[in-house]
Design a protein around this motif. Sequence first.
Motif, PDB file in Angstrom:
ATOM      1  N   ALA A   1      47.552 -40.877  -8.497  1.00  0.00           N
ATOM      2  CA  ALA A   1      46.528 -40.635  -9.520  1.00  0.00           C
ATOM      3  C   ALA A   1      45.261 -41.423  -9.215  1.00  0.00           C
ATOM      4  O   ALA A   1      44.139 -40.913  -9.380  1.00  0.00           O
ATOM      5  N   GLN A   2      45.421 -42.658  -8.758  1.00  0.00           N
ATOM      6  CA  GLN A   2      44.262 -43.484  -8.431  1.00  0.00           C
ATOM      7  C   GLN A   2      43.514 -42.919  -7.227  1.00  0.00           C
ATOM      8  O   GLN A   2      42.281 -42.851  -7.230  1.00  0.00           O
ATOM      9  N   GLN A   3      44.248 -42.525  -6.204  1.00  0.00           N
ATOM     10  CA  GLN A   3      43.606 -41.966  -5.015  1.00  0.00           C
ATOM     11  C   GLN A   3      42.922 -40.639  -5.329  1.00  0.00           C
ATOM     12  O   GLN A   3      41.808 -40.364  -4.856  1.00  0.00           O
ATOM     13  N   TYR A   4      43.580 -39.824  -6.132  1.00  0.00           N
ATOM     14  CA  TYR A   4      43.006 -38.523  -6.502  1.00  0.00           C
ATOM     15  C   TYR A   4      41.710 -38.711  -7.278  1.00  0.00           C
ATOM     16  O   TYR A   4      40.706 -38.043  -7.018  1.00  0.00           O
ATOM     17  N   SER A   5      41.730 -39.647  -8.224  1.00  0.00           N
ATOM     18  CA  SER A   5      40.535 -39.923  -9.007  1.00  0.00           C
ATOM     19  C   SER A   5      39.389 -40.382  -8.112  1.00  0.00           C
ATOM     20  O   SER A   5      38.236 -39.940  -8.278  1.00  0.00           O
ATOM     21  N   ALA A   6      39.700 -41.229  -7.145  1.00  0.00           N
ATOM     22  CA  ALA A   6      38.670 -41.708  -6.223  1.00  0.00           C
ATOM     23  C   ALA A   6      38.123 -40.569  -5.371  1.00  0.00           C
ATOM     24  O   ALA A   6      36.909 -40.473  -5.139  1.00  0.00           O
ATOM     25  N   LEU A   7      39.006 -39.695  -4.909  1.00  0.00           N
ATOM     26  CA  LEU A   7      38.571 -38.552  -4.096  1.00  0.00           C
ATOM     27  C   LEU A   7      37.692 -37.601  -4.896  1.00  0.00           C
ATOM     28  O   LEU A   7      36.683 -37.084  -4.385  1.00  0.00           O
ATOM     29  N   MET A   8      38.061 -37.346  -6.152  1.00  0.00           N
ATOM     30  CA  MET A   8      37.268 -36.439  -6.977  1.00  0.00           C
ATOM     31  C   MET A   8      35.911 -37.060  -7.323  1.00  0.00           C
ATOM     32  O   MET A   8      34.891 -36.367  -7.369  1.00  0.00           O
ATOM     33  N   THR A   9      35.897 -38.371  -7.543  1.00  0.00           N
ATOM     34  CA  THR A   9      34.628 -39.064  -7.806  1.00  0.00           C
ATOM     35  C   THR A   9      33.716 -38.970  -6.588  1.00  0.00           C
ATOM     36  O   THR A   9      32.507 -38.721  -6.711  1.00  0.00           O
ATOM     37  N   GLN A  10      34.293 -39.175  -5.417  1.00  0.00           N
ATOM     38  CA  GLN A  10      33.514 -39.055  -4.183  1.00  0.00           C
ATOM     39  C   GLN A  10      32.986 -37.642  -4.005  1.00  0.00           C
ATOM     40  O   GLN A  10      31.815 -37.441  -3.649  1.00  0.00           O
ATOM     41  N   ALA A  11      33.830 -36.643  -4.268  1.00  0.00           N
ATOM     42  CA  ALA A  11      33.410 -35.241  -4.127  1.00  0.00           C
ATOM     43  C   ALA A  11      32.292 -34.909  -5.110  1.00  0.00           C
ATOM     44  O   ALA A  11      31.330 -34.213  -4.763  1.00  0.00           O
ATOM     45  N   ARG A  12      32.404 -35.432  -6.321  1.00  0.00           N
ATOM     46  CA  ARG A  12      31.355 -35.187  -7.314  1.00  0.00           C
ATOM     47  C   ARG A  12      30.028 -35.789  -6.856  1.00  0.00           C
ATOM     48  O   ARG A  12      28.962 -35.167  -6.986  1.00  0.00           O
ATOM     49  N   GLY A  13      30.098 -36.978  -6.283  1.00  0.00           N
ATOM     50  CA  GLY A  13      28.889 -37.623  -5.791  1.00  0.00           C
ATOM     51  C   GLY A  13      28.254 -36.880  -4.633  1.00  0.00           C
ATOM     52  O   GLY A  13      27.038 -36.986  -4.408  1.00  0.00           O
ATOM     53  N   GLN A  14      29.059 -36.128  -3.894  1.00  0.00           N
ATOM     54  CA  GLN A  14      28.563 -35.343  -2.764  1.00  0.00           C
ATOM     55  C   GLN A  14      28.274 -33.896  -3.156  1.00  0.00           C
ATOM     56  O   GLN A  14      28.037 -33.058  -2.296  1.00  0.00           O
TER      57      GLN A  14
END
Length: 278
Positions: A59-72
């Motif tokens: 869940a933590q890794q997924y949240s970080a990946l989605m945050t990164q994708a949103r920023g990009q």
Amino acid sequence: MKILAILRPRAQLAAVCGAAVLAAGCAAVQTTQSGAVGVERKQYMSSLVSEAALDQEAAQQYSALMTQARGQNALDVNSAQAARVKGIAQRLIAQAGVFRPDASGWQWETHVLKSDEINAWCMPGGKIAVYSGLIDTLKPTDAELAAVIGHEIAHALREHAREQVSQQMAANVGLSVLSAITGSQASADLGSSLTKVMFTLPNSRTHETEADRIGVELAARAGFDPAAAVTLWQKMDAASSGGGQPEFLSTHPSAQTRIADLQAIAQQMMPLYQQARK
């Protein structure tokens, strides 16, 4: 969908876990019911890799990946694609209880990532991502997309990631080392192992076969034609023959072998599909 094939025979896994059972607490567990497709293989998990801990890390890794994708500007950019994928996933998730009732309580999430890569995955605990390249390149029907997502959901239901992490620990780490790992170091070790399993290491051929079988049954029960798994992989084969082989096909068994297996599974699941369509 890391459909890269490394054959890890049942006998080899049993030997690894048998030799390391004292060191890593490796024991047979039942993650899912067998379903109509009859998935009944015993799985060996380390007590040091709990389902709850791995789900939390995922869940933590997924949240970080989605945050990164949103920023990009790469997260759910195409709202129609995102809605389509989410709708199909929800129908499949509704059938997950056939294999494990507790999955209804998972915190499922589904997103589409903007990327040319033909890929999809589902992390432990139900964190799903489908890449836009898969949709744009293969142009799957809803039933074909259900075959992809169902396959990925099956990996999570069957806890294949936890099984691989357990194998790593059983094979590579002794009791003295494990007992010395505490606190943040233990968390970092688990996170590193999960990242490797999800995005670097290949799934075994056994894992892929189980995901195929469970995924086709989920799709059939959800009212998606199970034969679409066959046409999906025919499209995959065509994409790979053009020189742009999808990452998750790079060392997998031949497309013809997989297609033949899926044809048999689809025929077996057709009554469930017909019942769901009534």
